[in-house]
Design a protein around this motif. Sequence first.
Motif, PDB file in Angstrom:
ATOM      1  N   ARG A 321       0.752  -0.974  -0.079  1.00 24.18           N
ATOM      2  CA  ARG A 321      -0.100   0.060   0.086  1.00 24.18           C
ATOM      3  C   ARG A 321       0.802   1.018  -0.363  1.00 24.18           C
ATOM      4  NH1 ARG A 321      -5.334   2.286   1.074  1.00 24.18           N
ATOM      5  NH2 ARG A 321      -6.063  -0.625   1.328  1.00 24.18           N
ATOM      6  N   HIS A 324       1.834   2.001  -3.099  1.00 24.78           N
ATOM      7  CA  HIS A 324       0.982   2.665  -4.296  1.00 24.78           C
ATOM      8  C   HIS A 324       1.027   3.914  -4.019  1.00 24.78           C
ATOM      9  CE1 HIS A 324      -3.326   0.959  -5.672  1.00 24.78           C
ATOM     10  NE2 HIS A 324      -2.787   2.372  -6.508  1.00 24.78           N
ATOM     11  N   GLU A 350      -7.225   0.902   5.470  1.00 24.08           N
ATOM     12  CA  GLU A 350      -6.751  -0.679   5.012  1.00 24.08           C
ATOM     13  C   GLU A 350      -7.954  -1.321   4.119  1.00 24.08           C
ATOM     14  OE1 GLU A 350      -5.234  -2.860   7.323  1.00 24.08           O
ATOM     15  OE2 GLU A 350      -2.837  -1.700   8.309  1.00 24.08           O
TER      16      GLU A 350
END
Length: 393
Positions: A321, A324, A350
């Motif tokens: 993440r 990203h 999340e």
Amino acid sequence: MTGKKKKKIWIVIAVVITVVLLLLGCSWFIMRKIKQGKWKEELDKLMTLEDNDGGNGHDLRMFTYSSILAATNSFSLENKLGGGGFGPVYKGKMDEGREIAVKVLSRRSNQGLLEFKTELILISNIQHMNLVKLLGFCIHGDEKMIVYDYMPNKSLDFFLFDPAKKELLNWDTRFNIIEGIAQGLLYLHKYSRLRIIHRDLKAGNILLDENMNPKISDFGLAKIFKQNVIEANTNRRVGTYGYMAPEYAMQGIYSVKSDVYSFGVLVLEIVSGQKNNSFHNEEGPLNLVEYAWELWSKDAALELVDPTLKSSRSHIDQLQRCIHVGLLCLENRATDRPTTEDVLSMLKNETMMLPMPKCPAFVSRSSVVYELENVKSEKFSANGLSMSAIDGR
């Protein structure tokens, strides 16, 4: 020539020399007073000149030069913490036992009274747990010094880019640093009385306290925006090559999204433990940003992760993440990048669906060469040092 005439000549010469020396002495004294007067005038302006938001009357402590000398042991090498484009930083200890950090602004640096005032006024006006705390300043002759709280763990780059020390940064610590930097930026961009663009966000300007909490520092290049202003333009680019947003590096346009771009670079560095500009293979990626994009495009983003973190299997989703989010911050168009508020939501939530990142700026070596060849009146420095332009601000 008689003895009386010789004596008269010597008397005249002595009188002339005495008068010349007196005149020189008086001139030196007058020039010194004028210079001191100018510095007093500049100092008065420094402390009373209104900032962009119309405020003044800043409560800043002025340290005496003698107290700074005593605290730093006359700026001894043993107390030197490091140095940047604006000058060296020294550790000090005041008589009451408080530890301080003193940034001595280099006489050769580009930071003049305006930048000095900017940093003082900015930091004295902002208070946040993820921003370095200003204690005061000192002016001695031509020398200008800024006094901060001492951070015992130095700066992020001290740990992150050292093969041995980076092992002290486990993933929980690194994620806390990422989140803390984002919190500090959000305060600067949205919640402080002034909207502040840092313009030099990098690992060397993230200080770490005794608990490894991040503190954004070095506001000498920061710009103040009124709340209704979105972006501005400058003919003089200042900052650190490799962290600069493309629209700022090439067109001089800066905004909160410029800081978001720098934050994206920082995130990739923290995840990978590599400097953005540490790629020197002519056949390989130009920089960490391009390398990260290549891996992302091949669905192999986790290969970017610092090998010292590979054992953190429980954090794989969080690592993915962060990569990203980092790539989203590096979008070529400033309008496509998330705000710092969005960044924090993406990092902490999340279950939040993230948009797919597009190809970031500066991933093509030929395009970079083309762009740089078309930038006029600019001077770029190597090895990640500050870059600046020759034209005035």
